[in-house]
Design a protein around this motif. Structure first.
Motif, PDB file in Angstrom:
ATOM      1  N   ASP A  10      48.333  -6.249  -2.414  1.00 56.26           N
ATOM      2  CA  ASP A  10      47.688  -7.808  -2.770  1.00 56.26           C
ATOM      3  C   ASP A  10      48.234  -8.329  -4.088  1.00 56.26           C
ATOM      4  N   ASN A  11      47.780  -9.489  -4.042  1.00 59.08           N
ATOM      5  CA  ASN A  11      48.629 -10.129  -5.383  1.00 59.08           C
ATOM      6  C   ASN A  11      48.051  -9.677  -6.671  1.00 59.08           C
ATOM      7  N   GLU A  12      46.845  -9.146  -6.744  1.00 58.03           N
ATOM      8  CA  GLU A  12      46.231  -8.623  -7.924  1.00 58.03           C
ATOM      9  C   GLU A  12      47.169  -7.461  -8.178  1.00 58.03           C
ATOM     10  N   THR A  13      47.379  -6.671  -7.352  1.00 58.27           N
ATOM     11  CA  THR A  13      48.554  -5.365  -7.503  1.00 58.27           C
ATOM     12  C   THR A  13      49.672  -6.000  -8.008  1.00 58.27           C
ATOM     13  N   LEU A  14      50.139  -6.983  -7.366  1.00 55.23           N
ATOM     14  CA  LEU A  14      51.555  -7.398  -7.695  1.00 55.23           C
ATOM     15  C   LEU A  14      51.867  -7.790  -9.190  1.00 55.23           C
ATOM     16  N   LYS A  15      50.447  -8.460  -9.620  1.00 54.14           N
ATOM     17  CA  LYS A  15      50.350  -9.070 -10.868  1.00 54.14           C
ATOM     18  C   LYS A  15      50.389  -8.025 -12.007  1.00 54.14           C
ATOM     19  N   GLU A  16      49.667  -6.947 -11.444  1.00 56.82           N
ATOM     20  CA  GLU A  16      49.742  -5.818 -12.414  1.00 56.82           C
ATOM     21  C   GLU A  16      51.304  -5.281 -12.501  1.00 56.82           C
ATOM     22  N   VAL A  17      51.988  -5.460 -11.368  1.00 62.10           N
ATOM     23  CA  VAL A  17      53.438  -4.980 -11.547  1.00 62.10           C
ATOM     24  C   VAL A  17      54.174  -5.849 -12.512  1.00 62.10           C
TER      25      VAL A  17
ATOM     26  N   VAL B  58      56.884 -15.508  -4.315  1.00 65.53           N
ATOM     27  CA  VAL B  58      57.228 -16.043  -5.339  1.00 65.53           C
ATOM     28  C   VAL B  58      56.280 -17.251  -5.793  1.00 65.53           C
ATOM     29  N   LYS B  59      56.006 -18.292  -4.840  1.00 66.93           N
ATOM     30  CA  LYS B  59      55.249 -19.227  -4.981  1.00 66.93           C
ATOM     31  C   LYS B  59      53.790 -19.017  -5.354  1.00 66.93           C
ATOM     32  N   GLU B  60      53.257 -17.740  -4.633  1.00 69.36           N
ATOM     33  CA  GLU B  60      51.862 -17.374  -4.950  1.00 69.36           C
ATOM     34  C   GLU B  60      51.762 -16.937  -6.320  1.00 69.36           C
ATOM     35  N   LEU B  61      52.902 -16.222  -7.056  1.00 70.07           N
ATOM     36  CA  LEU B  61      52.556 -15.624  -8.150  1.00 70.07           C
ATOM     37  C   LEU B  61      53.018 -16.308  -9.377  1.00 70.07           C
ATOM     38  N   ILE B  62      53.470 -17.846  -9.138  1.00 61.84           N
ATOM     39  CA  ILE B  62      53.652 -18.571 -10.285  1.00 61.84           C
ATOM     40  C   ILE B  62      52.961 -19.969 -10.234  1.00 61.84           C
TER      41      ILE B  62
ATOM     42  N   ARG C  97      56.977  -5.109   1.870  1.00 58.33           N
ATOM     43  CA  ARG C  97      56.860  -4.657   0.471  1.00 58.33           C
ATOM     44  C   ARG C  97      58.096  -4.810  -0.169  1.00 58.33           C
ATOM     45  N   SER C  98      58.902  -4.608   0.288  1.00 58.14           N
ATOM     46  CA  SER C  98      60.575  -4.712  -0.236  1.00 58.14           C
ATOM     47  C   SER C  98      60.468  -6.052  -0.875  1.00 58.14           C
ATOM     48  N   ALA C  99      60.622  -7.178   0.296  1.00 56.90           N
ATOM     49  CA  ALA C  99      60.707  -8.477  -0.465  1.00 56.90           C
ATOM     50  C   ALA C  99      59.577  -8.690  -1.453  1.00 56.90           C
ATOM     51  N   HIS C 100      58.322  -8.470  -1.391  1.00 56.52           N
ATOM     52  CA  HIS C 100      57.496  -8.660  -2.540  1.00 56.52           C
ATOM     53  C   HIS C 100      57.595  -8.084  -3.466  1.00 56.52           C
ATOM     54  N   LEU C 101      58.121  -7.118  -3.474  1.00 57.56           N
ATOM     55  CA  LEU C 101      58.523  -6.409  -4.804  1.00 57.56           C
ATOM     56  C   LEU C 101      59.615  -7.174  -5.668  1.00 57.56           C
ATOM     57  N   VAL C 102      60.527  -7.673  -4.859  1.00 55.02           N
ATOM     58  CA  VAL C 102      61.698  -8.234  -5.426  1.00 55.02           C
ATOM     59  C   VAL C 102      60.941  -9.637  -5.784  1.00 55.02           C
ATOM     60  N   ALA C 103      60.175 -10.284  -5.210  1.00 57.26           N
ATOM     61  CA  ALA C 103      59.579 -11.622  -5.660  1.00 57.26           C
ATOM     62  C   ALA C 103      58.807 -11.371  -6.827  1.00 57.26           C
ATOM     63  N   THR C 104      58.083 -10.331  -6.948  1.00 57.44           N
ATOM     64  CA  THR C 104      57.333  -9.890  -8.197  1.00 57.44           C
ATOM     65  C   THR C 104      58.307  -9.997  -9.612  1.00 57.44           C
ATOM     66  N   ALA C 105      59.218  -9.105  -9.402  1.00 55.83           N
ATOM     67  CA  ALA C 105      60.047  -9.191 -10.511  1.00 55.83           C
ATOM     68  C   ALA C 105      60.755 -10.564 -10.656  1.00 55.83           C
ATOM     69  N   LEU C 106      61.133 -11.262  -9.810  1.00 56.83           N
ATOM     70  CA  LEU C 106      61.702 -12.736  -9.941  1.00 56.83           C
ATOM     71  C   LEU C 106      60.668 -13.431 -10.388  1.00 56.83           C
ATOM     72  N   ALA C 107      59.499 -13.565  -9.921  1.00 54.10           N
ATOM     73  CA  ALA C 107      58.297 -14.324 -10.806  1.00 54.10           C
ATOM     74  C   ALA C 107      58.269 -14.050 -12.189  1.00 54.10           C
ATOM     75  N   THR C 108      58.320 -12.662 -12.500  1.00 55.84           N
ATOM     76  CA  THR C 108      58.203 -12.372 -14.096  1.00 55.84           C
ATOM     77  C   THR C 108      59.435 -13.106 -14.658  1.00 55.84           C
ATOM     78  N   LEU C 109      60.707 -13.317 -14.127  1.00 50.45           N
ATOM     79  CA  LEU C 109      61.778 -13.640 -14.847  1.00 50.45           C
ATOM     80  C   LEU C 109      61.684 -14.933 -15.107  1.00 50.45           C
TER      81      LEU C 109
END
Ligand code: ADP
Length: 452
Positions: free
Chosen positions: A21-28, A418-422, A374-386
């Motif tokens: 979930d997004n909460e976990t991805l935000k922790e990542v 990515v849209k959900e995370l930024i 999961r793969s796409a969401h992990l990539v999205a998480t790293a990209l959102a961070t950058l």
């Protein structure tokens, strides 16, 4: 007839492990940001999971680059020599030749490897009738390197089946120059050494001037991005200006190597790592790149079968063999329309499952979708961070690699996440970057030779 729905038993096992979930991805995101910062800082660089190597590439192409350039591409599936003619805005021609690198050279003496490369280059130059010109060359060398300048890259370690003596810790540009000097029949100006992520960024930036991230989603995964020079402590430069940038090679595949991702890795990830050629290394990469996605699916299927949830509890020989569930099967299965299961059925039959039921087929597709997501969401998480780190509200992201190219849903899954995370005022788009290792290398050479 209507297809059965995914079994609740399957969901109960797969969902807690693979849907983050997004909460976990935000922790990542927090952990990824922390590792990036550590990689950039002198005092914490060595303990960082993501090394954030300085590439020394500062200027991006602006579309006005013209002329003939050579490129070498070593470290992908093939060794290639390319002649690239940049002719106009978005207009270019190239000729290339693939050369074999014999096994005895891949594991022989470094000197012999570089003599071989120089020989191939000379052969190509004569064939192209450019042996009397002094052309600038960009060298895409996709092995981990510590750079001390655009034309200085010290090999950290060989990977991907190469193991030539006397190269680790040496400047590979110098080794190639020495080999060219020994021949004395061609003159080449080596302008830059780069890896495939930088090539991808440059190649995309030629047309999309707001491209600021380059991503590889192929056999492995990695990304580079534009960082402020003032943040790049390992970039030694007399005066750094406020608005000045440099491309950073994150080496994000190694995110998680010292434990950052332990809170989300599954028993399947641990098994993939345990049986890999480099246990303990490239943990993030092993959760998402082309070399591992199919294997992750296979391990989940083996586990679900052993629990009696698939194939009447009977696994096949092929399905119990490492690497037999290819990542391209995942793409093929997910390409089929929702209301049909012909592809997944065929894949399973080819893998020795005699009579998969409709329910088996639907469940197997669900496993593929879960691993992909999961793969796409992990990539999205790293990209959102950058993206947030760069703080630029409008960017293009150049992407290359078979997973992105061929998987039907990867782009969509990444974009949505990515849209959900930024914040919503940020705009970004993904662009497939064509031939970063070739054209990107020529562009680095072009931009570099602009200054000499
Ligand atoms: P490389 O990264 O070596 O330069 P690629 O970008 O072609 O080369 O990536 C190769 C990886 O892509 C392999 O691990 C392979 O499993 C995976 N792959 C090949 N075909 C597909 C496909 N149709 N869908 C998803 N992945 C694929």
């Amino acid at each position: 007839s209507k297809l059965p729905s995914v079994s609740s038993n399957i969901k109960k096992i797969v969902d807690p492990k693979f849907s983050l979930d997004n909460e976990t991805l935000k922790e990542v995101m927090v952990k990824f940001e922390r590792e990036i910062k550590k990689g950039l800082k002198r005092s914490t660089h060595s303990s960082a999971e993501t090394k954030c190597f300085v590439t020394f590439v500062q200027d991006l192409p602006n579309g006005t680059e013209r002329g003939k350039f050579l490129a070498l591409d070593l470290g992908g599936t093939n060794f290639r020599v390319l002649l690239i003619h940049l002719k106009g805005e978005e207009d270019y021609e190239f000729q290339s030749k693939i050369f074999a690198i014999p096994q005895n050279i891949m594991t022989g003496l470094g000197v012999e490897l570089f003599d071989h490369i120089a020989k191939c280059l000379a052969e190509f130059a004569i064939e192209m009738n450019i042996q009397h010109e002094v052309l600038p060359l960009g060298f895409t060398f996709s092995f981990p390197c510590r750079q001390n300048g655009l034309t200085e890259g010290l090999l950290i370690k060989w990977t991907k089946g190469f193991n030539c003596k006397g190269v680790v810790n040496q400047n590979v540009v110098e080794l190639l120059e020495d080999a060219l000097k020994r021949r004395n029949d061609i003159k080449i100006l080596i302008c830059a050494i780069l890896n495939d992520t930088t090539g991808t960024l440059m190649s995309c930036a030629w047309k999309h001037h707001d491209c600021k991230i380059g991503v590889i989603l192929g056999t492995g995964s990695n990304a580079c991005y534009l960082e402020r020079t003032t943040n790049a402590e390992l970039f030694e430069k007399q005066n750094k200006f406020d608005d000045e940038k440099v491309v950073i090679n994150t080496e994000w595949g190694a995110f998680g190597d010292f434990g950052s991702l332990d809170f989300i890795t599954t028993c399947y990830d641990k098994e993939v790592d345990h049986h890999s050629l480099n246990p303990g290394n490239q943990i993030f990469e092993k959760m998402l790149s082309g070399m591992y996605l199919g294997e992750l699916v296979r391990l989940v299927l083996v586990h679900l079968t052993s629990q009696g949830h698939l194939f009447n509890g009977q696994i096949s020989k092929q399905l119990s063999t490492q690497h037999q569930f290819f990542t391209k099967f995942v793409s093929e299965i997910e390409t089929e329309a929702e209301d049909s299961i012909n592809v997944v059925r065929k894949v399973l039959i080819d893998l020795g499952i005699n009579e998969p039921s409709d329910e088996d087929c639907v469940n197997v597709r669900y496993v593929c979708e879960s691993v992909t997501r999961r793969s796409a969401h992990l990539v999205a998480t790293a990209l959102a961070t950058l993206i947030l780190r760069m703080g630029d509200p409008d960017i293009t992201i150049g992407v290359d690699g078979s997973v992105y190219r061929h998987h039907p849903k990867f782009d969509d899954l990444m974009t949505k996440k990515v849209k959900e995370l930024i914040p919503s005022n940020y705009r970004f788009k993904f662009v497939l970057s064509e031939d970063g290792s070739g054209r990107g290398a020529a562009l680095v050479a072009a931009v570099a030779s602009r200054q000499v």
